[in-house]
Design an enzyme around this catalytic site. Structure first.
Site, PDB file in Angstrom:
ATOM      1  N   HIS A  16      -9.283   0.665   5.095  1.00  0.00           N
ATOM      2  CA  HIS A  16      -7.992   0.894   5.765  1.00  0.00           C
ATOM      3  C   HIS A  16      -8.228   1.787   6.983  1.00  0.00           C
ATOM      4  CE1 HIS A  16      -3.954   2.295   6.601  1.00  0.00           C
ATOM      5  NE2 HIS A  16      -3.525   1.237   5.940  1.00  0.00           N
ATOM      6  N   SER A  31       3.861  -2.366  10.372  1.00  0.00           N
ATOM      7  CA  SER A  31       5.315  -2.347  10.586  1.00  0.00           C
ATOM      8  C   SER A  31       6.012  -3.650  10.205  1.00  0.00           C
ATOM      9  CB  SER A  31       5.636  -1.967  12.040  1.00  0.00           C
ATOM     10  OG  SER A  31       5.146  -0.657  12.310  1.00  0.00           O
ATOM     11  N   ASN A  61       0.861  -1.185   0.000  1.00  0.00           N
ATOM     12  CA  ASN A  61       0.000   0.000   0.000  1.00  0.00           C
ATOM     13  C   ASN A  61       0.896   1.234   0.000  1.00  0.00           C
ATOM     14  OD1 ASN A  61      -1.819   2.031   0.515  1.00  0.00           O
ATOM     15  ND2 ASN A  61      -2.243   1.400   2.636  1.00  0.00           N
ATOM     16  N   TRP A  62       0.956   1.891  -1.155  1.00  0.00           N
ATOM     17  CA  TRP A  62       1.865   3.047  -1.267  1.00  0.00           C
ATOM     18  C   TRP A  62       1.309   4.290  -0.582  1.00  0.00           C
ATOM     19  CZ3 TRP A  62       3.719   3.102  -7.121  1.00  0.00           C
ATOM     20  CH2 TRP A  62       4.356   1.878  -7.400  1.00  0.00           C
ATOM     21  N   LYS A  63       0.052   4.277  -0.226  1.00  0.00           N
ATOM     22  CA  LYS A  63      -0.612   5.446   0.380  1.00  0.00           C
ATOM     23  C   LYS A  63      -0.410   6.687  -0.515  1.00  0.00           C
ATOM     24  CE  LYS A  63       0.184   3.334   4.828  1.00  0.00           C
ATOM     25  NZ  LYS A  63       0.110   3.467   6.265  1.00  0.00           N
ATOM     26  N   GLY A 106       2.918  -1.231   4.285  1.00  0.00           N
ATOM     27  CA  GLY A 106       2.895   0.201   4.000  1.00  0.00           C
ATOM     28  C   GLY A 106       4.291   0.699   3.682  1.00  0.00           C
ATOM     29  N   GLY A 124       2.629   1.949  10.792  1.00  0.00           N
ATOM     30  CA  GLY A 124       3.526   3.087  10.635  1.00  0.00           C
ATOM     31  C   GLY A 124       4.229   3.497  11.922  1.00  0.00           C
ATOM     32  N   GLU A 176      -6.772   4.271   8.071  1.00  0.00           N
ATOM     33  CA  GLU A 176      -6.662   5.714   7.802  1.00  0.00           C
ATOM     34  C   GLU A 176      -7.953   6.251   7.171  1.00  0.00           C
ATOM     35  OE1 GLU A 176      -2.959   5.403   5.648  1.00  0.00           O
ATOM     36  OE2 GLU A 176      -1.984   4.814   7.518  1.00  0.00           O
ATOM     37  N   GLU A 199      -4.996  -5.462  10.593  1.00  0.00           N
ATOM     38  CA  GLU A 199      -3.978  -4.437  10.794  1.00  0.00           C
ATOM     39  C   GLU A 199      -4.219  -3.735  12.125  1.00  0.00           C
ATOM     40  OE1 GLU A 199      -2.143  -3.079   6.893  1.00  0.00           O
ATOM     41  OE2 GLU A 199      -3.993  -1.964   7.074  1.00  0.00           O
TER      42      GLU A 199
HETATM   43  C1  PEP Z   1      -0.583  -0.087   6.216  1.00  0.00           C
HETATM   44  O1  PEP Z   1      -0.782   1.114   6.230  1.00  0.00           O
HETATM   45  O2  PEP Z   1      -1.401  -0.855   5.654  1.00  0.00           O
HETATM   46  C2  PEP Z   1       0.622  -0.600   6.858  1.00  0.00           C
HETATM   47  C3  PEP Z   1       0.667  -1.860   7.175  1.00  0.00           C
HETATM   48  O3  PEP Z   1       1.615   0.329   7.085  1.00  0.00           O
HETATM   49  P1  PEP Z   1       3.086   0.048   7.679  1.00  0.00           P
HETATM   50  O4  PEP Z   1       3.595  -1.227   7.024  1.00  0.00           O
HETATM   51  O5  PEP Z   1       3.873   1.243   7.293  1.00  0.00           O
HETATM   52  O6  PEP Z   1       2.929  -0.128   9.139  1.00  0.00           O
END
Ligand code: PEP
Length: 249
Positions: A94, A212, A9-11, A233, A172, A96, A166
Site C-alpha cells: 500500500h 476516493s 481497507n480499514w487502515k 479506504g 484519501g 502508505e 491506486e
Molecule cells: C486506500 O487507501 O487504499 C484507498 C483507496 O483510500 P480512499 O478510498 O480513502 O481513497
C-alpha cells in the site's frame, strides 16, 4: 473468467467493538448484495481473529505482513500467523507502507513471495504520485513497481495475486481518477503482464482501482473493461457506503 472484487481497507481505524459492529453490518448487507463481486474486508491486525468469527460470505484480509517467516522481529506479524486466524488475503505495498515505512520494491517482492508460499493471496498495490504523473513518468513507475514487486512468480502464483492500481494523488484526497485515466492505466498493466508473463496471466488478473472511490463514482469506474473492482479506504468504514460501492457493480 477473472474475479470481480471490492475490498475494504480499514487502515488504522476502529476499536475492536466498532470493528466487530462494522464487520457484522458488512456481512448482513453482503447477503443482500445485488452484484456478484466478492467482498473482502481488511481490519487492523488486532481485530482479525474476532472478525473472522462474524463473517461467512465476506472474506478476510490483513493490511500487511512480515517479510520473514518468524523469529526475532519485534512487532511483526507473519503470514503463518495470519493464516492461523483464518486470513485469506493480504494487502502488500500500500502506498502508505511505501511512503511512511520505507517499504521498497525488493522488500515487497519478498513479502509477496512469502505470503504466496504460505497460502495467502496478495492484493499487490501500485501507484504513482502526482509529480510522477505530471512529469510523464507514470508508466515507468508502474512498470518498475510491478516488474520488481511481482518478480519471479510462477504463473500458478500469479493466478493467486490481485493487483490494485491506486494513484497516490487520489488516495484519501477526494480527487478520484477519471474513468479514462483508470482504464488507461489498467490497460497498461494488463499489457505489461502479457510482456512479463503471458496472455492468460494478463487476461485472468483481477485489477482493482483505488482512490476516493464512493457509491456515486463507482459505477462509471467499474464500467471500464479493464477495471475489475475496487480497493476502498474511507468509504469502507460505513457498511452502507461500502455495499453501495459493491452494488454499483
Ligand atoms: C486506500 O487507501 O487504499 C484507498 C483507496 O483510500 P480512499 O478510498 O480513502 O481513497
Amino acid at each position: 473468467m477473472r474475479k470481480k472484487i471490492v475490498a475494504g481497507n480499514w487502515k488504522m481505524n476502529t476499536l475492536l467493538k466498532e470493528g466487530m459492529e462494522l464487520a457484522k453490518a458488512v456481512e448482513k448487507l453482503e447477503k443482500e448484495k445485488t452484484s456478484d463481486a466478492l467482498v473482502i474486508i481488511a481490519p487492523p491486525y488486532t481485530h482479525l481473529s474476532r472478525v473472522k468469527d462474524l463473517i461467512q460470505g465476506v472474506k478476510l484480509s490483513a493490511q500487511n505482513c512480515a517479510s520473514e517467516e518468524g523469529g526475532a522481529y519485534t512487532g511483526e506479524v507473519s503470514p503463518d500467523m495470519l493464516k492461523s486466524v483464518g486470513v485469506e488475503y493480504v494487502i502488500i505495498g500500500h502506498s502508505e507502507r511505501r511512503a511512511y515505512y520505507g517499504e521498497d520494491d525488493e522488500e515487497l517482492n519478498k513479502k509477496t513471495k512469502l505470503a504466496l508460499s504460505k497460502g495467502l493471496k496478495p492484493i499487490f498495490c501500485c501507484g504513482e504520485v502526482l509529480e510522477e504523473r505530471e512529469g510523464g513518468k507514470l508508466y515507468d513507475v508502474i512498470r518498475q513497481q510491478i516488474s520488481v514487486g511481482l518478480k519471479d512468480l510462477s504463473k500458478e502464483e500469479m493466478a493467486e495475486v490481485v493487483i490494485a492500481y491506486e494513484p497516490v494523488w487520489a488516495i484519501g484526497t477526494g480527487v478520484v481518477a477519471s474513468p479514462e485515466q483508470a482504464q488507461e492505466m489498467h490497460k497498461f498493466i494488463r499489457g505489461l503482464l502479457v510482456e512479463l508473463y503471458d496472455d492468460q496471466v494478463a487476461e485472468d488478473m483481477t485489477i482493482l482501482y483505488g482512490g476516493s472511490c464512493k457509491p456515486s463514482n463507482a459505477a462509471e469506474l467499474f464500467a471500464n473493461p479493464d477495471v475489475d473492482g475496487g480497493l476502498i479506504g474511507g468509504a469502507s468504514l460505513k457498511a452502507e457506503d461500502f455495499l453501495g460501492i459493491v452494488n454499483a457493480y
